[in-house]
Scaffold this active site. Sequence first.
Site, PDB file in Angstrom:
ATOM      1  CE  LYS A  78      -3.933   2.039   2.513  1.00  0.00           C
ATOM      2  NZ  LYS A  78      -4.847   1.927   3.671  1.00  0.00           N
ATOM      3  CB  SER A 159      -8.147   4.089   2.712  1.00  0.00           C
ATOM      4  OG  SER A 159      -7.329   3.389   3.639  1.00  0.00           O
ATOM      5  CB  SER A 183      -8.760   1.524   5.732  1.00  0.00           C
ATOM      6  OG  SER A 183      -9.390   2.763   5.616  1.00  0.00           O
TER       7      SER A 183
END
Lengths: 493, 118
Positions: A78, A159, A183
Amino acid sequence: MTDLTNLTVAEIRDGHRAGDFSAVEVAEAFNANVAGAKALNAFIVETPDRAIEAAKVADADRAAGTLKPLSGVPIGMKDLFATNGVQTTAASHMLEGFVPRYESTVSQKLWDAGCGMLGKLNLDQFAMGSSNETSYFGNVISPWKRNDGGNAALAPGGSSGGSSSAIAARLCPAATGTDTGGSIRQPAAFTGISGIKPTYGRCSRWGIVAFASSLDQAGPMARDVRDCAIMLENMAGFDPKDATSLDLPVPNWEAALSSDLKGKKVGIPKEYRLEGIDPEIDAMWDAGIAMLKDAGAEVVEISLPHTKYALPTYYIIAPAEASSNLARYDGVRYGLRDLPQGAGLQDMYAATRADGFGPEVKRRIMIGTYVLSAGFYDAYYTQAQKVRALISRDFTAAFETCDVILAPTAPSAAFGLGEKTADPLSMYLNDVFAVPASLAGLPAMSVPAALNREGLPLGLQIIGKAFDEQGVLNAGLAIEERAGFTARAEKWW
Amino acid sequence: MRCGEGASGAASPDKATDMAIDQATVRKIASLARIAITDDEAAAMEGELNGILGWVEQLGEVDVTGVEPMTAVIPNTLRLRDDVVDADPLTGGNRRDDILANAPEPQHGFFGVPKVIE
């Protein structure tokens, strides 16, 4: 020949160890999938050379008999984790072009364990969002489509939407995520994969771009529970560089996996039965209850009385911490600088931040600034911290009568891009089931449980006691074995 | 969708009126947050912030008598690091060039800023 990109982390690790294939073959196969999936926009930066480089080391280590725990496994990172020499943006214009000179603790642990990096995964800007529509680098598209014959582009959740989309589309077997208010879990649920947020403090926050420091926690996302356990073992651990890091040994979660829940009690929180929720969500939840009973668990009703206050509490505490954390983006030390002609220092700050932050980030900084401002601090921020204590106490009391809690991960399946962007509040409500565990710092995971009538995945959430990731993983495994979720998105990209 | 009773409901009217923010307040917050905003943005944010703040107002109805504000969610002790200079090579000293590597305007080994004293 087997398509290597269909293998799980465990299968890649074991197959490589057994000499069934080389790590370079695995890396090449995933690199090809990544290169062929531009339509998903899951990656901000692709790093095929890094993946190959690590694979060559893995193959050499195998020849030398010095294999590491994850030798030969390429993963996605990420783009919230600082990676030495590779652009790290938090999906913001503010950090566009920022190339760290250091490595986050979690990513370093994964490289030390033998993983290779396929690239940096897209996300909501500064991890603020539930649909991956706030990225400066464009929306991530879910590989899933509704079965209505339409072609609507769906949200991969957020997210960690680049992570979820990439795993579901077989662009990587596993990825890192971060979870501040859902998330990891909500994007996992939206895309039919698994993901676990461990107890707050298990994974070091050092080198992760900060959003809300009392909530932020890294965790793995992968296709199944075993892979989550494997990944988490190689991400967790004490780090003196993070003041909130837990100084506890990392258990062998994979070795202790067991779906036999005899003697375990599963709590069903009555406050999570929402009025007006999609009946398919409740039906999936009931099916999950039956699965855990089948695994030997006893099911008990529990009460978490302050549940309805969790989201408003979160939307005070998270923006307050964000407004403080994001004060560091000043156009001086790193990141964007916008210096209008003749501007002084204060004008430079304001112009830089106006230009570098997207609308949702500005909105949250503004809310945080307001609730922390003189005259409002006690009414909003102190009150929210007190309610947070009550939410945490609710869980402590509930865990006197149960070992884990079962609930839906999200109140809906994936929604279409653009469907919720006009009203920030409706977007926030999608995290209604995820936020309470975040506020209490508890381990929680999502596992895929069913497809809805539109052919989209739905996820079940297991919340555990602090430090009991094992209990969460085991209950997740019991559901995984019984749900038999094998559906995958048909390739269109 | 409703999250139990009142999660998305309206705030208590008295408090909402007390704390409702107007465009002047939006500009004041933006100034405190060092974010330049246009008049159009201020107008749009007035509605959004009132919507969100009106919704979080409901926390006021929770009885928190005798409850301490929670700061650390998982019990932990604050550690002291060893009293050694540069104990950690990553976060210790002598990293000037690394620290300046991403600065937008490094000057002579320092961060450059616009003139602050006339």
